[in-house]
Write an enzyme that holds these catalytic residues in place. Structure first.
Site, PDB file in Angstrom:
ATOM      1  N   ASN A   9       0.865  -1.179   0.000  1.00  0.00           N
ATOM      2  CA  ASN A   9       0.000   0.000   0.000  1.00  0.00           C
ATOM      3  C   ASN A   9       0.904   1.231   0.000  1.00  0.00           C
ATOM      4  O   ASN A   9       1.493   1.559   1.021  1.00  0.00           O
ATOM      5  CB  ASN A   9      -0.890  -0.033   1.256  1.00  0.00           C
ATOM      6  CG  ASN A   9      -1.701   1.231   1.434  1.00  0.00           C
ATOM      7  OD1 ASN A   9      -1.784   2.064   0.527  1.00  0.00           O
ATOM      8  ND2 ASN A   9      -2.314   1.394   2.600  1.00  0.00           N
ATOM      9  N   LYS A  11       0.127   4.252  -0.332  1.00  0.00           N
ATOM     10  CA  LYS A  11      -0.547   5.420   0.250  1.00  0.00           C
ATOM     11  C   LYS A  11      -0.350   6.665  -0.641  1.00  0.00           C
ATOM     12  O   LYS A  11      -0.287   6.523  -1.854  1.00  0.00           O
ATOM     13  CB  LYS A  11      -0.052   5.658   1.683  1.00  0.00           C
ATOM     14  CG  LYS A  11      -0.143   4.386   2.546  1.00  0.00           C
ATOM     15  CD  LYS A  11       0.019   4.651   3.998  1.00  0.00           C
ATOM     16  CE  LYS A  11       0.002   3.331   4.746  1.00  0.00           C
ATOM     17  NZ  LYS A  11      -0.008   3.483   6.173  1.00  0.00           N
ATOM     18  N   HIS A  95      -9.468   0.897   4.956  1.00  0.00           N
ATOM     19  CA  HIS A  95      -8.192   1.086   5.658  1.00  0.00           C
ATOM     20  C   HIS A  95      -8.419   2.016   6.860  1.00  0.00           C
ATOM     21  O   HIS A  95      -9.243   2.931   6.789  1.00  0.00           O
ATOM     22  CB  HIS A  95      -7.157   1.683   4.694  1.00  0.00           C
ATOM     23  CG  HIS A  95      -5.777   1.677   5.265  1.00  0.00           C
ATOM     24  ND1 HIS A  95      -5.344   2.629   6.158  1.00  0.00           N
ATOM     25  CD2 HIS A  95      -4.735   0.819   5.087  1.00  0.00           C
ATOM     26  CE1 HIS A  95      -4.089   2.354   6.505  1.00  0.00           C
ATOM     27  NE2 HIS A  95      -3.691   1.261   5.862  1.00  0.00           N
ATOM     28  N   GLU A  97      -6.857   4.446   7.916  1.00  0.00           N
ATOM     29  CA  GLU A  97      -6.685   5.877   7.614  1.00  0.00           C
ATOM     30  C   GLU A  97      -7.937   6.430   6.937  1.00  0.00           C
ATOM     31  O   GLU A  97      -8.294   7.597   7.133  1.00  0.00           O
ATOM     32  CB  GLU A  97      -5.420   6.083   6.752  1.00  0.00           C
ATOM     33  CG  GLU A  97      -4.165   5.842   7.596  1.00  0.00           C
ATOM     34  CD  GLU A  97      -2.950   5.346   6.846  1.00  0.00           C
ATOM     35  OE1 GLU A  97      -2.928   5.416   5.599  1.00  0.00           O
ATOM     36  OE2 GLU A  97      -2.011   4.866   7.511  1.00  0.00           O
ATOM     37  N   GLU A 166      -5.223  -5.201  10.631  1.00  0.00           N
ATOM     38  CA  GLU A 166      -4.208  -4.173  10.851  1.00  0.00           C
ATOM     39  C   GLU A 166      -4.491  -3.455  12.171  1.00  0.00           C
ATOM     40  O   GLU A 166      -5.299  -2.510  12.203  1.00  0.00           O
ATOM     41  CB  GLU A 166      -4.237  -3.155   9.712  1.00  0.00           C
ATOM     42  CG  GLU A 166      -3.978  -3.750   8.351  1.00  0.00           C
ATOM     43  CD  GLU A 166      -3.438  -2.712   7.392  1.00  0.00           C
ATOM     44  OE1 GLU A 166      -2.340  -2.896   6.898  1.00  0.00           O
ATOM     45  OE2 GLU A 166      -4.126  -1.692   7.171  1.00  0.00           O
ATOM     46  N   GLY A 172       2.533   2.083  10.808  1.00  0.00           N
ATOM     47  CA  GLY A 172       3.473   3.184  10.639  1.00  0.00           C
ATOM     48  C   GLY A 172       4.156   3.622  11.924  1.00  0.00           C
ATOM     49  O   GLY A 172       4.775   4.673  11.973  1.00  0.00           O
ATOM     50  N   SER A 212       3.562  -2.363  10.423  1.00  0.00           N
ATOM     51  CA  SER A 212       5.024  -2.376  10.583  1.00  0.00           C
ATOM     52  C   SER A 212       5.630  -3.742  10.286  1.00  0.00           C
ATOM     53  O   SER A 212       6.557  -4.172  10.965  1.00  0.00           O
ATOM     54  CB  SER A 212       5.415  -1.884  11.984  1.00  0.00           C
ATOM     55  OG  SER A 212       4.977  -0.546  12.176  1.00  0.00           O
TER      56      SER A 212
HETATM   57  C1  PEP Z   1      -0.718   0.016   6.265  1.00  0.00           C
HETATM   58  O1  PEP Z   1      -0.970   1.207   6.326  1.00  0.00           O
HETATM   59  O2  PEP Z   1      -1.493  -0.735   5.653  1.00  0.00           O
HETATM   60  C2  PEP Z   1       0.471  -0.481   6.936  1.00  0.00           C
HETATM   61  C3  PEP Z   1       0.481  -1.716   7.314  1.00  0.00           C
HETATM   62  O3  PEP Z   1       1.494   0.418   7.136  1.00  0.00           O
HETATM   63  P1  PEP Z   1       2.931   0.105   7.786  1.00  0.00           P
HETATM   64  O4  PEP Z   1       3.448  -1.160   7.152  1.00  0.00           O
HETATM   65  O5  PEP Z   1       3.761   1.289   7.451  1.00  0.00           O
HETATM   66  O6  PEP Z   1       2.715  -0.063   9.253  1.00  0.00           O
END
Ligand code: PEP
Length: 249
Positions: A9, A11, A95, A97, A166, A172, A212
């Site tokens: 992703n 973003k 997601h 976000e 997630e 992040g 992460s």
């Molecule tokens: C995400 O936003 O889907 C995600 C998993 O981000 P990150 O790997 O940076 O934690």
């Protein structure tokens, strides 16, 4: 056996030009067909350019969002048909976000999931609890509700979705759920999918972990019984780290 699926992703990162470079590097690294299904999800503005790079390769294309209506007066929005026309086969929906900054509810996610499936796209449906919810022991309640409402009413199409667990506190932040913490929630999700669609169907649905994930923590996470891949944010912006996760499968 479920095939593992690793999706990047990107973003709101990468111009079309930058996206082409990253997609070319991932495509080249995937030339020896990887064990995992590999998906890249650039921003809308780079979908056409990346589509030209990955077409006919082992790398599939996904979008990060779409509208639930087929067309109409929805300024700034993008439809499922537009994504399909660009060569997308996946779309990330719900997601955290989108839920946090754009007010997406489970009801909106459900409408989008249905529209995506009807159009022939595979939705990657994201669920996960916040840190406050985990601290208040609400994880099971929150994630169950997101699944039950987010993918309600799909019938046999339930078997065509991908779920991404997630934990919001791990996105992040550099914090990762331990493999045991993640596995426990993945098992809970599979239980809910079983209630919705039966055990045989639920066993076929890939449940990705996201939060992460990096090349060094991927092997242990991906070895858990119910972790069927990863949805990768930060580490997906660099071909070497993304391929480190793909090759951990
Ligand atoms: C995400 O936003 O889907 C995600 C998993 O981000 P990150 O790997 O940076 O934690």
């Amino acid at each position: 056996m479920r095939q593992k699926i690793i999706a990047g992703n990107w973003k709101m990162n990468k111009t079309p030009g930058e996206s082409v470079g990253l997609a070319q590097a991932i495509k080249a690294a995937c030339a020896k067909v990887p064990k995992a299904k590999v998906v890249v999800c650039p921003p809308f503005t780079a979908l056409a350019a990346v589509s030209g790079v990955v077409r006919g390769s082992a790398v599939a294309l996904g979008a990060q969002n779409m509208h639930w209506e087929k067309s109409g007066a929805y300024t700034g929005e993008v439809s499922a048909a537009m994504l399909l026309d660009l060569g997308c086969s996946y779309v990330i929906l719900g997601h955290s976000e989108r839920r946090t900054y754009f007010g997406e509810t489970d009801e909106i996610v459900n409408r989008k999931v249905k529209t995506a499936l009807a159009a022939g796209l595979i939705p990657i449906v994201c669920v996960g609890e916040t840190l406050a919810q985990r601290k208040e022991s609400q994880t099971e309640f929150v994630v169950s509700a997101q699944i039950v409402h987010g993918v309600a009413g799909l019938g046999a199409d339930l078997g065509r979705i991908v779920v991404a667990y997630e934990p919001v506190w791990a996105i992040g932040t550099g914090l990762t759920a331990t493999p045991a913490q993640a596995q426990a929630v993945h098992a809970l999700i599979r239980g809910k999918l079983t209630e919705l669609g039966g055990a045989a169907l639920a066993q076929t649905i890939a449940i990705q972990y996201g939060g992460s994930m990096k090349p060094d923590n991927a092997p242990e996470l991906l070895s858990q019984t119910d972790i069927d891949g990863g949805l990768i944010g930060g580490a997906a912006l660099d071909a070497v780290s993304f391929m480190g996760i793909v090759n951990a499968v």
